[in-house]
Design a protein around this motif. Structure first.
Motif, PDB file in Angstrom:
ATOM      1  N   PRO A  99    -105.145 -59.117   3.939  1.00  0.00           N
ATOM      2  CA  PRO A  99    -105.564 -58.102   2.964  1.00  0.00           C
ATOM      3  C   PRO A  99    -107.028 -58.277   2.606  1.00  0.00           C
ATOM      4  O   PRO A  99    -107.515 -59.395   2.431  1.00  0.00           O
ATOM      5  N   ILE A 100    -107.740 -57.182   2.504  1.00  0.00           N
ATOM      6  CA  ILE A 100    -109.154 -57.255   2.185  1.00  0.00           C
ATOM      7  C   ILE A 100    -109.343 -57.333   0.677  1.00  0.00           C
ATOM      8  O   ILE A 100    -108.529 -56.834  -0.093  1.00  0.00           O
ATOM      9  N   PRO A 101    -110.415 -57.988   0.219  1.00  0.00           N
ATOM     10  CA  PRO A 101    -110.631 -58.138  -1.222  1.00  0.00           C
ATOM     11  C   PRO A 101    -110.902 -56.806  -1.884  1.00  0.00           C
ATOM     12  O   PRO A 101    -111.307 -55.848  -1.234  1.00  0.00           O
ATOM     13  N   ASN A 102    -110.717 -56.800  -3.185  1.00  0.00           N
ATOM     14  CA  ASN A 102    -110.939 -55.585  -3.959  1.00  0.00           C
ATOM     15  C   ASN A 102    -112.428 -55.438  -4.229  1.00  0.00           C
ATOM     16  O   ASN A 102    -112.941 -55.869  -5.248  1.00  0.00           O
ATOM     17  N   GLN A 103    -113.121 -54.789  -3.301  1.00  0.00           N
ATOM     18  CA  GLN A 103    -114.559 -54.640  -3.426  1.00  0.00           C
ATOM     19  C   GLN A 103    -114.893 -53.292  -4.047  1.00  0.00           C
ATOM     20  O   GLN A 103    -114.282 -52.282  -3.703  1.00  0.00           O
ATOM     21  N   SER A 140    -102.317 -51.647 -10.829  1.00  0.00           N
ATOM     22  CA  SER A 140    -102.600 -52.500 -11.977  1.00  0.00           C
ATOM     23  C   SER A 140    -102.099 -53.927 -11.784  1.00  0.00           C
ATOM     24  O   SER A 140    -102.634 -54.865 -12.371  1.00  0.00           O
ATOM     25  N   ASP A 141    -101.080 -54.092 -10.907  1.00  0.00           N
ATOM     26  CA  ASP A 141    -100.590 -55.442 -10.648  1.00  0.00           C
ATOM     27  C   ASP A 141    -101.236 -56.081  -9.424  1.00  0.00           C
ATOM     28  O   ASP A 141    -100.787 -57.122  -8.950  1.00  0.00           O
ATOM     29  N   GLY A 142    -102.293 -55.447  -8.910  1.00  0.00           N
ATOM     30  CA  GLY A 142    -103.036 -56.032  -7.793  1.00  0.00           C
ATOM     31  C   GLY A 142    -102.558 -55.641  -6.420  1.00  0.00           C
ATOM     32  O   GLY A 142    -103.110 -56.100  -5.415  1.00  0.00           O
ATOM     33  N   ARG A 143    -101.547 -54.791  -6.339  1.00  0.00           N
ATOM     34  CA  ARG A 143    -101.032 -54.396  -5.034  1.00  0.00           C
ATOM     35  C   ARG A 143    -101.995 -53.441  -4.351  1.00  0.00           C
ATOM     36  O   ARG A 143    -102.519 -52.512  -4.952  1.00  0.00           O
ATOM     37  N   LEU A 144    -102.254 -53.670  -3.066  1.00  0.00           N
ATOM     38  CA  LEU A 144    -103.179 -52.851  -2.308  1.00  0.00           C
ATOM     39  C   LEU A 144    -102.575 -51.486  -2.032  1.00  0.00           C
ATOM     40  O   LEU A 144    -101.494 -51.379  -1.445  1.00  0.00           O
ATOM     41  N   LEU A 145    -103.249 -50.432  -2.487  1.00  0.00           N
ATOM     42  CA  LEU A 145    -102.745 -49.076  -2.307  1.00  0.00           C
ATOM     43  C   LEU A 145    -103.359 -48.382  -1.102  1.00  0.00           C
ATOM     44  O   LEU A 145    -102.753 -47.473  -0.540  1.00  0.00           O
ATOM     45  N   GLY A 146    -104.547 -48.792  -0.715  1.00  0.00           N
ATOM     46  CA  GLY A 146    -105.204 -48.154   0.419  1.00  0.00           C
ATOM     47  C   GLY A 146    -106.702 -48.325   0.354  1.00  0.00           C
ATOM     48  O   GLY A 146    -107.238 -48.997  -0.534  1.00  0.00           O
ATOM     49  N   VAL A 147    -107.377 -47.736   1.344  1.00  0.00           N
ATOM     50  CA  VAL A 147    -108.835 -47.778   1.379  1.00  0.00           C
ATOM     51  C   VAL A 147    -109.367 -46.352   1.298  1.00  0.00           C
ATOM     52  O   VAL A 147    -108.800 -45.420   1.875  1.00  0.00           O
ATOM     53  N   ALA A 148    -110.440 -46.188   0.565  1.00  0.00           N
ATOM     54  CA  ALA A 148    -111.095 -44.892   0.457  1.00  0.00           C
ATOM     55  C   ALA A 148    -112.085 -44.748   1.591  1.00  0.00           C
ATOM     56  O   ALA A 148    -112.875 -45.664   1.871  1.00  0.00           O
ATOM     57  N   VAL A 149    -112.051 -43.607   2.272  1.00  0.00           N
ATOM     58  CA  VAL A 149    -112.970 -43.355   3.374  1.00  0.00           C
ATOM     59  C   VAL A 149    -113.773 -42.093   3.080  1.00  0.00           C
ATOM     60  O   VAL A 149    -113.299 -41.168   2.409  1.00  0.00           O
TER      61      VAL A 149
END
Length: 229
Positions: free
Chosen positions: A4-8, A89-98
């Protein structure tokens, strides 16, 4: 599977410029990692607009990665860039914005265009309540919306008859009748415009309209000759 990629945070250029619409559109994404490994993933866009969208996939590219997106609905291909990550809100990865390099009205398919049009009509409805508007323009708008409504109904009927293995061509007489109704309505409006001197010899397109009316008139004379006295 890539970790998983960090929350950047997204860079300033990734600021959303138009409203996104909740929407599911299947896509295929291709990108190359720094080590040279090429990834090809299928997934889905869950929020989209003409500038880009939010992608859900099993493997995610890092923020800043250039990717090639192919819509499995429109079959269009576009170059894009990953501009950020979204987490719950609990840190689960929802997706990436492109972000698409070239904004497109058609990339995500016709369903998005319908979604966007519906939203525009809702907004326009609230604006119309404040008025005032030219009554003639309001009538023209009302007639156009009515025409679109009937066309949407015919398309839906076509699809439903196909799904029930019925002959969809039975819808065509309904479309023809609607076209005649609409043409009659327009001719009445033009006749009223002539009477009110809103249509003149210099009106753009008047010659082409006259020729079209004459062709229709001649065709109808041949069709209805048995009804003439």
């Amino acid at each position: 599977m890539a970790p998983p990629i960090p929350n950047q945070p997204a860079p300033p250029t990734a600021k959303r410029r138009s409203r996104r619409f909740p929407f599911v559109s299947p896509v295929e994404a291709t990108w190359q990692e720094a080590n040279g490994k090429i990834f090809r993933e299928t997934g889905q866009a869950t929020e989209v607009n003409t500038q880009g969208g939010l992608l859900e996939m099993k493997t995610y590219p890092a923020a800043g990665t250039h990717i090639e997106l192919t819509s499995l609905v429109s079959h269009e291909t576009s170059q894009a860039r990953v501009v950020g990550v979204r987490r719950s809100s609990d840190g689960r990865l929802l997706g990436v914005a492109v972000e698409l390099f070239v904004p497109s009205e058609t990339f995500w398919g016709k369903n998005l265009q319908l979604k966007k049009t519906c939203a525009d009509l809702v907004r326009l409805e609230y604006e119309m309540r404040s008025g005032p508007f030219d009554p003639r323009i309001l009538r023209e708008f009302r007639d156009a919306v009515d025409n679109v409504r009937k066309t949407a109904w015919a398309v839906q009927e076509w699809q439903e008859r196909q799904s029930r293995q019925q002959d969809p061509l039975t819808v065509l007489p309904l479309l023809t009748a609607e076209g005649i109704r609409r043409a009659t309505q327009l001719c009445e409006a033009i006749t009223a415009g002539l009477a009110a001197q809103e249509v003149a010899r210099e009106t753009v397109g008047i010659d082409e309209f006259f020729q079209a009316v004459d062709r229709v008139h001649q065709s109808l004379l041949a069709l209805l000759k048995d009804r003439q006295p």
